[in-house]
Design a protein around this motif. Structure first.
Motif, mmCIF file in Angstrom:
data_model
loop_
_atom_site.group_PDB
_atom_site.id
_atom_site.type_symbol
_atom_site.label_atom_id
_atom_site.label_comp_id
_atom_site.label_asym_id
_atom_site.label_seq_id
_atom_site.Cartn_x
_atom_site.Cartn_y
_atom_site.Cartn_z
ATOM 1 N N ASP A 91 -14.275 0.159 3.786
ATOM 2 C CA ASP A 91 -15.390 0.638 2.967
ATOM 3 C C ASP A 91 -15.288 0.203 1.511
ATOM 4 O O ASP A 91 -16.295 0.133 0.810
ATOM 5 N N THR A 92 -14.080 -0.072 1.049
ATOM 6 C CA THR A 92 -13.893 -0.425 -0.356
ATOM 7 C C THR A 92 -13.638 -1.917 -0.568
ATOM 8 O O THR A 92 -13.641 -2.381 -1.697
ATOM 9 N N GLN A 93 -13.413 -2.677 0.506
ATOM 10 C CA GLN A 93 -13.022 -4.083 0.420
ATOM 11 C C GLN A 93 -11.825 -4.251 -0.512
ATOM 12 O O GLN A 93 -11.766 -5.152 -1.335
ATOM 13 N N ALA A 94 -10.857 -3.344 -0.362
ATOM 14 C CA ALA A 94 -9.633 -3.386 -1.160
ATOM 15 C C ALA A 94 -8.454 -3.024 -0.252
ATOM 16 O O ALA A 94 -8.638 -2.386 0.792
ATOM 17 N N TYR A 95 -7.266 -3.427 -0.664
ATOM 18 C CA TYR A 95 -6.063 -3.115 0.099
ATOM 19 C C TYR A 95 -5.415 -1.844 -0.427
ATOM 20 O O TYR A 95 -5.465 -1.553 -1.615
ATOM 21 N N LYS A 96 -4.788 -1.110 0.498
ATOM 22 C CA LYS A 96 -3.946 0.017 0.098
ATOM 23 C C LYS A 96 -2.525 -0.300 0.557
ATOM 24 O O LYS A 96 -2.306 -0.875 1.623
ATOM 25 N N LEU A 97 -1.568 0.076 -0.264
ATOM 26 C CA LEU A 97 -0.157 -0.134 0.049
ATOM 27 C C LEU A 97 0.254 0.854 1.134
ATOM 28 O O LEU A 97 0.034 2.053 1.014
ATOM 29 N N THR A 98 0.860 0.336 2.213
ATOM 30 C CA THR A 98 1.332 1.221 3.283
ATOM 31 C C THR A 98 2.849 1.329 3.293
ATOM 32 O O THR A 98 3.392 2.179 3.995
ATOM 33 N N GLY A 99 3.538 0.476 2.512
ATOM 34 C CA GLY A 99 4.992 0.575 2.428
ATOM 35 C C GLY A 99 5.604 -0.655 1.793
ATOM 36 O O GLY A 99 5.001 -1.726 1.784
ATOM 37 N N THR A 100 6.813 -0.471 1.244
ATOM 38 C CA THR A 100 7.582 -1.586 0.695
ATOM 39 C C THR A 100 8.934 -1.585 1.389
ATOM 40 O O THR A 100 9.587 -0.547 1.479
ATOM 41 N N TYR A 101 9.337 -2.751 1.871
ATOM 42 C CA TYR A 101 10.539 -2.888 2.689
ATOM 43 C C TYR A 101 11.537 -3.815 1.998
ATOM 44 O O TYR A 101 11.152 -4.842 1.447
ATOM 45 N N HIS A 102 12.830 -3.424 2.055
ATOM 46 C CA HIS A 102 13.847 -4.184 1.340
ATOM 47 C C HIS A 102 14.846 -4.877 2.248
ATOM 48 O O HIS A 102 15.095 -6.064 2.071
ATOM 49 N N ASP A 103 15.428 -4.198 3.187
ATOM 50 C CA ASP A 103 16.435 -4.812 4.049
ATOM 51 C C ASP A 103 15.893 -5.150 5.427
ATOM 52 O O ASP A 103 16.261 -6.155 6.014
ATOM 53 N N ARG A 104 15.017 -4.330 5.932
ATOM 54 C CA ARG A 104 14.475 -4.520 7.278
ATOM 55 C C ARG A 104 12.983 -4.215 7.253
ATOM 56 O O ARG A 104 12.552 -3.229 6.670
ATOM 57 N N LEU A 105 12.226 -5.081 7.908
ATOM 58 C CA LEU A 105 10.771 -4.941 7.984
ATOM 59 C C LEU A 105 10.412 -4.615 9.433
ATOM 60 O O LEU A 105 10.532 -5.466 10.307
#
Length: 195
Positions: free
Chosen positions: A163-177
């Motif tokens: 609806d917004t044509q924008a991304y939302k952050l769902t997570g940030t991963y450092h060692d394992r994705l």
């Protein structure tokens, strides 16, 4: 006294009156490899650092290993988002149905499930701001931004909010994705030094 020779100015550097369009990337002679188009301007890339190349190789290998038959992993291909927008993500996950033959030079946004940008110092602004905005406006559902933070890889995973044509952050991963979309993924990011 030695005279220095000056190379002729490449004609492809001069934009047409109304600016470049996406198709120009296929017809301009002598363009350097990996030239992309953003906002009707040609963007030339600089040499890549080892982190950038190693991370792309690690992700490409892991994604190819995990991808189901309906998906393809592509690198060094552009996606035509609009008449004056044809960026080249570092990696893409495309639907197999988006393959149009071996002469194909780009993908359509509806054929792309995920775009991945690995940030370089010279492309930081484009990778973190302009390109994600363009991908979201074109309706690409998933976007990953990969950065080197304190000497280690950090992968920020985004999902499109339609609806917004924008991304939302769902997570940030450092060692394992570990993710389930666009297919089950489990990548050990600490293995970057093997690629």
């Amino acid at each position: 006294m030695t005279l220095m020779s000056v190379e002729p100015f490449p004609t492809w550097l001069v934009p047409p009156h109304k600016g470049f369009v996406a198709e120009d990337l296929d017809r301009l002679p002598g363009l350097p490899p990996h030239t992309e188009m953003i906002d009707g301007s040609l963007v030339l890339v600089t040499p890549q650092a080892l982190f950038h190349m190693s991370m792309i190789s690690l992700l490409e290998y892991a994604l190819r290993t995990a991808a189901s038959a309906e998906f393809r992993v592509r690198r060094e291909m552009t996606v035509t988002l609009a008449p004056r927008q044809r960026p080249e993500p570092d990696l893409m996950i495309t639907r197999a149905t988006g393959d149009r033959g071996f002469d194909q030079t780009d993908y359509r946004p509806e054929d792309v499930a995920l775009v991945i940008e690995v940030v370089s110092p010279e492309s930081r602004e484009r990778d973190k701001n302009r390109k994600p905005s363009l991908y979201a406006e074109a309706g690409i559902l998933h976007f990953w931004l990969v950065e080197k933070i304190e000497g280690k890889a950090a992968v920020s995973v985004y999902e499109l909010v339609p609806d917004t044509q924008a991304y939302k952050l769902t997570g940030t991963y450092h060692d394992r994705l570990e993710l389930t979309m666009p297919f089950p993924i489990d990548i050990d990011l600490t293995k970057i030094d093997r690629f």
